[in-house]
Scaffold this motif. Sequence first.
Motif, PDB file in Angstrom:
ATOM      1  N   THR A 116     -14.515 -22.177 -24.172  1.00 19.70           N
ATOM      2  CA  THR A 116     -14.000 -23.040 -25.236  1.00 19.70           C
ATOM      3  C   THR A 116     -15.135 -23.689 -26.011  1.00 19.70           C
ATOM      4  OG1 THR A 116     -12.020 -23.500 -23.923  1.00 19.70           O
ATOM      5  CG2 THR A 116     -12.510 -25.016 -25.726  1.00 19.70           C
ATOM      6  N   GLU A 117     -16.148 -24.178 -25.303  1.00 21.05           N
ATOM      7  CA  GLU A 117     -17.279 -24.805 -25.985  1.00 21.05           C
ATOM      8  C   GLU A 117     -18.023 -23.805 -26.854  1.00 21.05           C
ATOM      9  OE1 GLU A 117     -19.623 -26.531 -22.935  1.00 21.05           O
ATOM     10  OE2 GLU A 117     -18.256 -28.230 -22.576  1.00 21.05           O
ATOM     11  N   ALA A 118     -18.229 -22.587 -26.349  1.00 24.85           N
ATOM     12  CA  ALA A 118     -18.933 -21.574 -27.140  1.00 24.85           C
ATOM     13  C   ALA A 118     -18.150 -21.206 -28.390  1.00 24.85           C
ATOM     14  CB  ALA A 118     -19.175 -20.335 -26.285  1.00 24.85           C
ATOM     15  N   ALA A 119     -16.840 -21.053 -28.249  1.00 23.88           N
ATOM     16  CA  ALA A 119     -16.016 -20.715 -29.407  1.00 23.88           C
ATOM     17  C   ALA A 119     -15.982 -21.860 -30.407  1.00 23.88           C
ATOM     18  CB  ALA A 119     -14.601 -20.369 -28.952  1.00 23.88           C
ATOM     19  N   THR A 120     -15.947 -23.078 -29.908  1.00 16.59           N
ATOM     20  CA  THR A 120     -15.936 -24.237 -30.804  1.00 16.59           C
ATOM     21  C   THR A 120     -17.243 -24.345 -31.584  1.00 16.59           C
ATOM     22  OG1 THR A 120     -14.469 -25.408 -29.277  1.00 16.59           O
ATOM     23  CG2 THR A 120     -15.614 -26.733 -30.926  1.00 16.59           C
ATOM     24  N   ILE A 121     -18.362 -24.086 -30.934  1.00 18.00           N
ATOM     25  CA  ILE A 121     -19.656 -24.123 -31.611  1.00 18.00           C
ATOM     26  C   ILE A 121     -19.719 -23.091 -32.730  1.00 18.00           C
ATOM     27  CG2 ILE A 121     -22.127 -23.653 -31.289  1.00 18.00           C
ATOM     28  CD1 ILE A 121     -21.859 -24.900 -28.505  1.00 18.00           C
ATOM     29  N   LEU A 122     -19.093 -21.952 -32.502  1.00 24.55           N
ATOM     30  CA  LEU A 122     -19.074 -20.897 -33.522  1.00 24.55           C
ATOM     31  C   LEU A 122     -18.044 -21.157 -34.606  1.00 24.55           C
ATOM     32  CD1 LEU A 122     -19.477 -17.734 -31.260  1.00 24.55           C
ATOM     33  CD2 LEU A 122     -21.194 -18.799 -32.735  1.00 24.55           C
ATOM     34  N   ALA A 141     -14.595 -21.750 -34.172  1.00 28.54           N
ATOM     35  CA  ALA A 141     -13.223 -21.308 -33.920  1.00 28.54           C
ATOM     36  C   ALA A 141     -12.316 -22.505 -33.672  1.00 28.54           C
ATOM     37  CB  ALA A 141     -13.187 -20.366 -32.723  1.00 28.54           C
ATOM     38  N   GLY A 142     -11.108 -22.431 -34.216  1.00 32.52           N
ATOM     39  CA  GLY A 142     -10.111 -23.457 -33.965  1.00 32.52           C
ATOM     40  C   GLY A 142      -9.320 -23.156 -32.706  1.00 32.52           C
ATOM     41  N   THR A 143      -8.442 -24.081 -32.355  1.00 32.27           N
ATOM     42  CA  THR A 143      -7.663 -23.924 -31.126  1.00 32.27           C
ATOM     43  C   THR A 143      -6.804 -22.662 -31.119  1.00 32.27           C
ATOM     44  OG1 THR A 143      -7.614 -26.320 -30.786  1.00 32.27           O
ATOM     45  CG2 THR A 143      -5.970 -25.013 -29.626  1.00 32.27           C
ATOM     46  N   PRO A 144      -6.068 -22.340 -32.195  1.00 28.21           N
ATOM     47  CA  PRO A 144      -5.289 -21.084 -32.174  1.00 28.21           C
ATOM     48  C   PRO A 144      -6.161 -19.857 -31.981  1.00 28.21           C
ATOM     49  CG  PRO A 144      -4.542 -22.511 -33.957  1.00 28.21           C
ATOM     50  CD  PRO A 144      -5.803 -23.117 -33.422  1.00 28.21           C
TER      51      PRO A 144
END
Length: 263
Positions: free
Chosen positions: A163-169, A171-174
């Motif tokens: 989740t942290e890696a996707a958020t840094i890139l 990405a939103g929650t969906p």
Amino acid sequence: MKRSRFLPWLGFLLGAAYFLLPLIATVEFSMRIKREAYSFGAYANVLADPAFRQTFTYSATVALFTIVIGTVLVVPAAYFVRLKLPALRPFLEFITLLPLVIPPIILVFGYIRMFNSSSLLPLTSTAQGTNVLLTFGYVTLSLPYMYRAVDTGLRAIDVQTLTEAATILGAGTPTILMRVIFPNILIAVLSGAFLSFAIVIGEFVMASLLNRPAFGPYMQIIGTNKAYEPAALAIIAFIITWGSMGMIQLLARFAPKTTVHAD
């Protein structure tokens, strides 16, 4: 060493005999519709029955909607509880265990009282509404198995890091749920889907009391009126169920691996 190998093999053979011998006996009995020779006549009678195709198609369709709704409900809930609200996990586990404690006959009577023609939401007054009610009833019955399958899949991955890696890139929650979390727990979701499918196909109480043309009541009707066809029907249902499990395992081999995408 020889003794340590013998005992596991003995246990395996005893377990295999416990499951396979009744199955073999059922197959043998289903082929005795003709007294002097084995025959597939009982299978032909079942497959030629229009009610078989109608009821199985109906139950398979309801099972598909049950799986989709259950996945949409369980995956986000289990994800957010594991990521942000771990203190609520015992409460969620308790809630998802209730369908195992409360008999289906009590659940369906509660649904009928809540959604009858005199209520604010009269689902039972129309066939389509009753279908919707039955589907949500099956979602409730499959909830313990779907939740535990998804929860086991989430335990096997590092939800926080992904989740942290996707958020840094960016990405939103969906996006995180659909393109990061879901591909990593696909095998677990498919396991829950298989269990849900098996529950819906064989369920009798809810479908019977709601007067729906499902596969479970059809099997009961055949069992009370004929001798060899019920055994053939049981084998056909067994083959369909295990064929579905084989397809799930095949699809799981081609499941996408861990990836993180940005919006």
